[in-house]
Design a protein around this motif. Structure first.
Motif, PDB file in Angstrom:
ATOM      1  N   UNK A 198       3.316   6.191  -4.030  1.00 52.93           N
ATOM      2  CA  UNK A 198       4.522   5.393  -4.200  1.00 52.93           C
ATOM      3  C   UNK A 198       4.315   3.939  -3.763  1.00 52.93           C
ATOM      4  N   UNK A 199       5.199   3.066  -4.244  1.00 52.87           N
ATOM      5  CA  UNK A 199       5.192   1.676  -3.800  1.00 52.87           C
ATOM      6  C   UNK A 199       5.595   1.602  -2.337  1.00 52.87           C
ATOM      7  N   UNK A 200       5.176   0.542  -1.685  1.00 58.51           N
ATOM      8  CA  UNK A 200       5.614   0.280  -0.323  1.00 58.51           C
ATOM      9  C   UNK A 200       6.956  -0.437  -0.398  1.00 58.51           C
ATOM     10  N   UNK A 201       7.972   0.162   0.223  1.00 55.53           N
ATOM     11  CA  UNK A 201       9.308  -0.439   0.210  1.00 55.53           C
ATOM     12  C   UNK A 201      10.030  -0.087   1.509  1.00 55.53           C
ATOM     13  N   UNK A 202      11.242  -0.593   1.711  1.00 54.75           N
ATOM     14  CA  UNK A 202      11.931  -0.351   2.991  1.00 54.75           C
ATOM     15  C   UNK A 202      12.135   1.125   3.318  1.00 54.75           C
ATOM     16  N   UNK A 203      12.183   1.980   2.305  1.00 54.41           N
ATOM     17  CA  UNK A 203      12.437   3.395   2.562  1.00 54.41           C
ATOM     18  C   UNK A 203      11.232   4.125   3.145  1.00 54.41           C
ATOM     19  N   UNK A 204      10.028   3.594   2.946  1.00 53.99           N
ATOM     20  CA  UNK A 204       8.846   4.305   3.428  1.00 53.99           C
ATOM     21  C   UNK A 204       7.927   3.438   4.285  1.00 53.99           C
ATOM     22  N   UNK A 205       8.448   2.285   4.741  1.00 58.35           N
ATOM     23  CA  UNK A 205       7.607   1.392   5.530  1.00 58.35           C
ATOM     24  C   UNK A 205       7.135   2.064   6.814  1.00 58.35           C
TER      25      UNK A 205
END
Length: 327
Positions: A32-39
Motif C-alpha cells: 500500500x501507499x504510505x499515508x496518514x492511516x498507516x504511517x
C-alpha cells in the motif's frame, strides 16, 4: 538498520530481497501507499522508501519525524510528491532514484514512430481483418525536424538515438550541454515551436514548467505538430490538448503520462466507474497513443530504483553519504 518500503510491486520484491541481503539491512515490504492511516508502520524505521503515489506533505513529514524516520527515499526520479521544505525543517534527508536514461529514451523514439506511422488505427483495422491502406500513410523521420525540450540525461540520450535517423534536431534547455550541441542545434523556445514537426518533452515538473504546453504555445507550432510526453503529465494542459486535437492543429500525440492521471496509474480500474473524463475522451482519438506511465519500466531500471533506495538510505545513515540527495 530498518527500512519500511511502500508501494512495493511484485516485480520489485526480488530486487528488495537481493539488495537488503547485499547491504545488510532489514526491509519491511508493504504494497500500500504510505499515508496518514498507516504511517505507524514506519515507527522504529531509520528510513522509508516510496513511489510517486505516496504524497508526503508537511503533516506526513511531521508524523515520520516523530516516528524516528531520518530518510525518505523515493524510487522515482521526480520528487514533487514530497514537501522538501518541511523535510528540511524537520531534518529529514530526501533521496531520489537514478537509473540509466536509455529505457525512457528508446520508448520516446518508439512513440514518435508509432504516431508518425499511424500504428494505432492500423492495429485496430488488423484486429477486424481490415487490411486497407486509406488514411494510414505515414511520414519518414529523416524528412522532419524534431524539437527536444530539456537536454538532461534522458533528453540527451533521445538526441543520441535520433541521430541515426538523419532528421534535423533542435534543442532547448536553460543550461545547454556542449556534447549535445554536437548533434543538435540549441534554439530558443519560439524557434523550436515554429520549426519543429515533432516536439518531445524531457523537463522536470517545476512551477516554471507547469503547463509549458498550453493553448498559447500550441498556437505557435506548425499545423499537424506531433507532441510526445514521457516526462510529467502536468507539463501539458490536458484541455488544450483535447481542443487542439479536435481542431487538427495537433497531428498526433504520444503520451505515457497525462495530467490528472493520479487515480489511474498502475491500478486495475476495469470494473470501476471512472470520473476522469478528460483522459477517457482524449484516448479515443485514432492519432493519440497513450500508455500507463511505463516508459521507465525495464528490468534494469527496476533494479536500479530499488538499489538507489535501499543503499541510499543505508549510506546516508551509516556512512553519512548518499546516492542522490535533494534536501
Amino acid at each position: 538498520m530498518k527500512i519500511a518500503a511502500f508501494e512495493v510491486r511484485d516485480d520489485e520484491r526480488e530486487s528488495f530481497t537481493d539488495e537488503s541481503n547485499r547491504v545488510g539491512v532489514d526491509v519491511e515490504l508493504h504494497a500500500e501507499c504510505l499515508d496518514p492511516s498507516n504511517v505507524g508502520l514506519a515507527a522504529g524505521c531509520d528510513g522509508v522508501s516510496i513511489l510517486g503515489q505516496s504524497h508526503i506533505d508537511a503533516a506526513m513529514i511531521d508524523a515520520l519525524a516523530d516516528a524516528g524516520v531520518k530518510v525518505v527515499a523515493t524510487r522515482t526520479i521526480g520528487y514533487n510528491h514530497i514537501d522538501l521544505n518541511a523535510a528540511k525543517r524537520r531534518g529529514i534527508m530526501v533521496l531520489n532514484a537514478d537509473y540509466a536514461p536509455n529505457g525512457v529514451a528508446e520508448y520516446t523514439v518508439m512513440f514518435i514512430l508509432l504516431v508518425l506511422r499511424n500504428y494505432k488505427p492500423a492495429l485496430w483495422r488488423g484486429q477486424v481483418y481490415d487490411f486497407s491502406l486509406e488514411g494510414l500513410q505515414g511520414r519518414e523521420l529523416r524528412n522532419l525536424t524534431v524539437g527536444v525540450m530539456g537536454t538532461g540525461r534522458i533528453g540527451a540520450t533521445v538526441i543520441q538515438c535520433l541521430t541515426g535517423f538523419g532528421c534535423r534536431i533542435l534543442a532547448y534547455d536553460p543550461h545547454p550541454n556542449p556534447k549535445v550541441a554536437e548533434h543538435a542545434e540549441y534554439v530558443d523556445l519560439e524557434t523550436l515551436y515554429a520549426q519543429s514537426d515533432v516536439i518531445t518533452l524531457h523537463m522536470p515538473l517545476l512551477d516554471s514548467t507547469f503547463h509549458i504546453i498550453n493553448r498559447e504555445t500550441i498556437a505557435k507550432m506548425k499545423d499537424g505538430v506531433v507532441l510526445i510526453n514521457c516526462a510529467r503529465g502536468e507539463l501539458m494542459d490536458l484541455d488544450a490538448l483535447i481542443d487542439n486535437i479536435e481542431a487538427e492543429k495537433i497531428g498526433g500525440l504520444g503520451l505515457d503520462t497525462v495530467e490528472t492521471e493520479g487515480d489511474l496509474i498502475h491500478r486495475d480500474r476495469r470494473t470501476d466507474i471512472l470520473t476522469n473524463r478528460g483522459i477517457a475522451y482524449l484516448r479515443q482519438f485514432p492519432n493519440v497513443v497513450m500508455t500507463q506511465h511505463m516508459a521507465f519500466y525495464t528490468d534494469a531500471a527496476v533494479r536500479s530504483m530499488v538499489s538507489c533506495s535501499v543503499d541510499g538510505i543505508r549510506a546516508a545513515i551509516v556512512d553519512g553519504d548518499f546516492r542522490t540527495r535533494i534536501a
